[in-house]
Scaffold this motif. Structure first.
Motif, PDB file in Angstrom:
ATOM      1  N   ARG A 265       0.808  -1.225   0.000  1.00 12.17           N
ATOM      2  CA  ARG A 265       0.000   0.000   0.000  1.00 12.17           C
ATOM      3  C   ARG A 265       0.840   1.274   0.000  1.00 12.17           C
ATOM      4  NH1 ARG A 265      -5.019   0.785  -0.894  1.00 12.17           N
ATOM      5  NH2 ARG A 265      -6.063   1.035   1.105  1.00 12.17           N
ATOM      6  N   GLY A 266       2.154   1.136   0.190  1.00  9.28           N
ATOM      7  CA  GLY A 266       3.024   2.305   0.176  1.00  9.28           C
ATOM      8  C   GLY A 266       3.012   3.100   1.464  1.00  9.28           C
ATOM      9  N   TYR A 267       2.692   2.457   2.576  1.00  6.68           N
ATOM     10  CA  TYR A 267       2.684   3.142   3.872  1.00  6.68           C
ATOM     11  C   TYR A 267       4.108   3.254   4.415  1.00  6.68           C
ATOM     12  CZ  TYR A 267      -2.342   2.087   3.818  1.00  6.68           C
ATOM     13  OH  TYR A 267      -3.669   1.983   3.473  1.00  6.68           O
ATOM     14  N   ASN A 268       4.277   4.174   5.341  1.00  4.50           N
ATOM     15  CA  ASN A 268       5.568   4.408   5.985  1.00  4.50           C
ATOM     16  C   ASN A 268       5.861   3.264   6.968  1.00  4.50           C
ATOM     17  OD1 ASN A 268       7.792   5.317   7.391  1.00  4.50           O
ATOM     18  ND2 ASN A 268       7.036   7.419   7.588  1.00  4.50           N
ATOM     19  N   LEU A 269       6.946   2.545   6.740  1.00  4.92           N
ATOM     20  CA  LEU A 269       7.286   1.406   7.600  1.00  4.92           C
ATOM     21  C   LEU A 269       7.615   1.824   9.033  1.00  4.92           C
ATOM     22  CD1 LEU A 269       9.501  -0.749   5.187  1.00  4.92           C
ATOM     23  CD2 LEU A 269       7.201  -1.270   5.988  1.00  4.92           C
ATOM     24  N   SER A 270       7.985   3.081   9.212  1.00  5.09           N
ATOM     25  CA  SER A 270       8.324   3.532  10.565  1.00  5.09           C
ATOM     26  C   SER A 270       7.097   3.572  11.485  1.00  5.09           C
ATOM     27  CB  SER A 270       8.980   4.920  10.522  1.00  5.09           C
ATOM     28  OG  SER A 270       8.046   5.900  10.085  1.00  5.09           O
ATOM     29  N   LEU A 271       5.900   3.466  10.905  1.00  6.37           N
ATOM     30  CA  LEU A 271       4.682   3.418  11.716  1.00  6.37           C
ATOM     31  C   LEU A 271       4.557   2.092  12.472  1.00  6.37           C
ATOM     32  CD1 LEU A 271       2.122   4.825   9.095  1.00  6.37           C
ATOM     33  CD2 LEU A 271       3.143   6.072  11.010  1.00  6.37           C
ATOM     34  N   ILE A 272       5.290   1.084  11.998  1.00  5.79           N
ATOM     35  CA  ILE A 272       5.187  -0.253  12.580  1.00  5.79           C
ATOM     36  C   ILE A 272       6.197  -0.393  13.703  1.00  5.79           C
ATOM     37  CG2 ILE A 272       5.397  -2.725  12.090  1.00  5.79           C
ATOM     38  CD1 ILE A 272       4.681  -1.990   9.142  1.00  5.79           C
ATOM     39  N   LYS A 273       5.720  -0.448  14.918  1.00  7.54           N
ATOM     40  CA  LYS A 273       6.580  -0.554  16.093  1.00  7.54           C
ATOM     41  C   LYS A 273       6.625  -2.008  16.569  1.00  7.54           C
ATOM     42  CE  LYS A 273       7.210   3.865  15.966  1.00  7.54           C
ATOM     43  NZ  LYS A 273       8.485   4.381  15.429  1.00  7.54           N
ATOM     44  N   SER A 274       7.814  -2.565  16.593  1.00  9.37           N
ATOM     45  CA  SER A 274       7.994  -3.969  16.967  1.00  9.37           C
ATOM     46  C   SER A 274       8.058  -4.113  18.483  1.00  9.37           C
ATOM     47  CB  SER A 274       9.286  -4.492  16.330  1.00  9.37           C
ATOM     48  OG  SER A 274       9.545  -5.816  16.726  1.00  9.37           O
ATOM     49  N   VAL A 275       7.138  -4.914  19.043  1.00  5.21           N
ATOM     50  CA  VAL A 275       7.105  -5.135  20.488  1.00  5.21           C
ATOM     51  C   VAL A 275       6.932  -6.634  20.771  1.00  5.21           C
ATOM     52  CG1 VAL A 275       6.095  -2.861  20.944  1.00  5.21           C
ATOM     53  CG2 VAL A 275       4.590  -4.849  20.703  1.00  5.21           C
ATOM     54  N   SER A 276       7.255  -7.026  21.992  1.00  2.00           N
ATOM     55  CA  SER A 276       7.064  -8.408  22.403  1.00  2.00           C
ATOM     56  C   SER A 276       5.617  -8.634  22.830  1.00  2.00           C
ATOM     57  CB  SER A 276       8.003  -8.747  23.560  1.00  2.00           C
ATOM     58  OG  SER A 276       7.680 -10.009  24.101  1.00  2.00           O
ATOM     59  N   SER A 277       5.116  -9.819  22.567  1.00  2.00           N
ATOM     60  CA  SER A 277       3.749 -10.149  22.985  1.00  2.00           C
ATOM     61  C   SER A 277       3.607 -10.133  24.505  1.00  2.00           C
ATOM     62  CB  SER A 277       3.356 -11.526  22.444  1.00  2.00           C
ATOM     63  OG  SER A 277       4.255 -12.513  22.912  1.00  2.00           O
ATOM     64  N   SER A 278       4.718 -10.266  25.209  1.00  4.69           N
ATOM     65  CA  SER A 278       4.678 -10.265  26.676  1.00  4.69           C
ATOM     66  C   SER A 278       4.337  -8.896  27.250  1.00  4.69           C
ATOM     67  CB  SER A 278       6.023 -10.738  27.243  1.00  4.69           C
ATOM     68  OG  SER A 278       7.062  -9.847  26.878  1.00  4.69           O
ATOM     69  N   THR A 279       4.367  -7.860  26.415  1.00  2.00           N
ATOM     70  CA  THR A 279       4.069  -6.504  26.900  1.00  2.00           C
ATOM     71  C   THR A 279       2.572  -6.237  26.988  1.00  2.00           C
ATOM     72  OG1 THR A 279       4.125  -5.575  24.648  1.00  2.00           O
ATOM     73  CG2 THR A 279       6.207  -5.630  25.879  1.00  2.00           C
ATOM     74  N   VAL A 280       1.756  -7.158  26.475  1.00  2.00           N
ATOM     75  CA  VAL A 280       0.310  -6.944  26.459  1.00  2.00           C
ATOM     76  C   VAL A 280      -0.392  -8.101  27.170  1.00  2.00           C
ATOM     77  CG1 VAL A 280      -1.732  -6.686  24.987  1.00  2.00           C
ATOM     78  CG2 VAL A 280       0.458  -5.701  24.266  1.00  2.00           C
ATOM     79  N   ASN A 281      -1.276  -7.755  28.090  1.00  2.00           N
ATOM     80  CA  ASN A 281      -2.091  -8.772  28.754  1.00  2.00           C
ATOM     81  C   ASN A 281      -3.410  -8.906  28.000  1.00  2.00           C
ATOM     82  OD1 ASN A 281      -3.499 -10.485  30.409  1.00  2.00           O
ATOM     83  ND2 ASN A 281      -3.633  -9.070  32.144  1.00  2.00           N
ATOM     84  N   ARG A 282      -3.560 -10.021  27.290  1.00  2.00           N
ATOM     85  CA  ARG A 282      -4.759 -10.240  26.482  1.00  2.00           C
ATOM     86  C   ARG A 282      -5.794 -11.101  27.196  1.00  2.00           C
ATOM     87  NH1 ARG A 282      -1.695 -12.348  21.253  1.00  2.00           N
ATOM     88  NH2 ARG A 282      -0.058 -12.669  22.807  1.00  2.00           N
ATOM     89  N   GLY A 283      -5.510 -11.430  28.446  1.00  2.00           N
ATOM     90  CA  GLY A 283      -6.459 -12.227  29.212  1.00  2.00           C
ATOM     91  C   GLY A 283      -6.454 -13.695  28.847  1.00  2.00           C
ATOM     92  N   VAL A 284      -5.475 -14.114  28.043  1.00  2.00           N
ATOM     93  CA  VAL A 284      -5.375 -15.508  27.622  1.00  2.00           C
ATOM     94  C   VAL A 284      -3.939 -15.759  27.170  1.00  2.00           C
ATOM     95  CG1 VAL A 284      -6.120 -14.912  25.268  1.00  2.00           C
ATOM     96  CG2 VAL A 284      -6.301 -17.272  26.070  1.00  2.00           C
ATOM     97  N   LYS A 285      -3.425 -16.928  27.493  1.00  2.00           N
ATOM     98  CA  LYS A 285      -2.083 -17.292  27.051  1.00  2.00           C
ATOM     99  C   LYS A 285      -2.124 -17.633  25.567  1.00  2.00           C
ATOM    100  CE  LYS A 285       1.909 -20.110  28.317  1.00  2.00           C
ATOM    101  NZ  LYS A 285       2.430 -21.190  29.198  1.00  2.00           N
ATOM    102  N   SER A 286      -1.124 -17.170  24.846  1.00  2.00           N
ATOM    103  CA  SER A 286      -1.090 -17.390  23.398  1.00  2.00           C
ATOM    104  C   SER A 286       0.207 -18.105  23.021  1.00  2.00           C
ATOM    105  CB  SER A 286      -1.182 -16.054  22.663  1.00  2.00           C
ATOM    106  OG  SER A 286      -1.283 -16.248  21.269  1.00  2.00           O
ATOM    107  N   PRO A 287       0.154 -19.150  22.183  1.00  2.00           N
ATOM    108  CA  PRO A 287       1.370 -19.867  21.788  1.00  2.00           C
ATOM    109  C   PRO A 287       2.280 -18.991  20.943  1.00  2.00           C
ATOM    110  CG  PRO A 287      -0.509 -20.651  20.530  1.00  2.00           C
ATOM    111  CD  PRO A 287      -1.053 -19.707  21.557  1.00  2.00           C
TER     112      PRO A 287
END
Length: 325
Positions: A265-287
């Motif tokens: 789509r030609g979007y700015n790649l700098s908008l994508i911030k890479s984070v670990s899944s451990s930083t978010v509590n989703r209320g369920v464990k995810s593989p």
């Protein structure tokens, strides 16, 4: 050849609608008459869906109690093929109500109904999930041990075990994330590619996980897989006990998925911030890594799934086309 009958359980959901649309589109090209029916539970089928599949019969069914299956037997008859797409598939909802997850996701009532037809003339194609795997390595094979980390995965393992013990003619499809164009009657759940596209289009930075990996499957590939299996049963009538991993050819993280959308789509790649899944509590464990080896799928069905990048292109093209109509 006599008329053939297909029942889609969960026909108003995302995959169910795609199956109904495609099977309706090919009805006139087949050397036999094809009758379609589908089940729904929560809400009556939307008018837009009914108009798109005018000859398909809708049936209100409760998978927990079995209410409605008698109506199918009396007014549609024994199906040649049943595709079970129905599930409580939101992992967090399964954690909140594990009893409902087991009651809905383990198709005990459906199998009992099919077993009432004594001639074994129905094949059950059942949708399972990659979340049956523990997620501690890459490219799981079908024979690897199933060690799910959440209630959703455990309910789907229980479903697979129930089917294999109690029914003799089945195909279990362990599907990864399903993506693709929106359905004719839009589903309420967020679709992955469309969500990423809408988020990045705003020009605001967004976090994406870099440490969870899947093999997303293009929805029309999954429809093709179901149709190949359906055609094989109709033409050969050889009972199956088949287990297949169903994913695309690419192992990708959420970051890589977002980057693929951004590139196209030609979007700015700098908008994508890479984070670990451990930083978010989703209320369920995810593989962490439930990427799958799809060698058996490719060899058994002689088909090659669409690459993730090509699937994104097809998805976004379809969205632009539908928006201009």
């Amino acid at each position: 050849m006599s008329s053939k009958k297909i029942l889609i359980v969960g026909g108003t959901g995302y995959l169910g609608q795609h199956l109904l649309q495609e099977f309706t589109a090919i009805q006139d090209t087949l050397p036999y008459a094809l009758s379609l029916s589908f089940t729904y539970h929560t809400n009556p089928p939307p008018e837009r869906l009914l108009k798109a599949i005018p000859h398909a019969l809708p049936f209100h069914v409760d998978l927990r109690t079995g209410n409605g299956f008698d109506d199918i037997s009396q007014n549609f008859g024994q199906p040649d093929v049943v595709v079970n797409c129905a599930a409580l598939s939101v992992p967090r909802a399964c954690e909140v109500d594990p009893t409902a997850a087991m009651a809905i996701n383990v198709p005990s009532v459906l199998v009992k109904c099919l077993s009432s037809f004594s001639n074994g003339g129905t094949v059950l194609i059942h949708l399972s999930t990659d979340q049956v795997y523990e997620g501690t390595k890459s490219f799981y094979k079908e024979d690897d041990e199933t060690l799910p980390v959440n209630v959703y995965g455990r309910s789907k393992v229980a479903a697979e075990q129930f089917i294999s013990v109690n029914y003799s003619n089945f195909v279990i499809l362990r599907s990864s994330i399903i993506y693709g164009p929106q359905t004719v009657s839009p589903v309420p759940k967020s679709l992955p590619v469309q969500w990423m596209d809408s988020v990045l289009a705003k020009g605001e930075a967004m976090d994406f996980f870099h440490d969870e990996f899947r093999c997303p499957v293009y929805v029309k590939d999954l429809v093709t897989i179901v149709w190949i299996l359906t055609s094989r049963w109709i033409s050969e009538k050889e009972p199956m006990q088949l287990l297949l991993n169903v994913g695309g050819p690419d192992r990708v993280s959420r970051v890589q998925m977002a980057e693929a959308v951004a590139h196209i789509r030609g979007y700015n790649l700098s908008l994508i911030k890479s984070v670990s899944s451990s930083t978010v509590n989703r209320g369920v464990k995810s593989p962490a890594d439930i990427s799958m080896d799809i060698t058996r799928l490719i060899q058994t069905l002689n088909m090659s799934p669409t690459s993730f990048r090509d699937g994104i292109k097809l998805t976004l093209e379809a969205e632009l086309s539908s928006a201009s109509e």
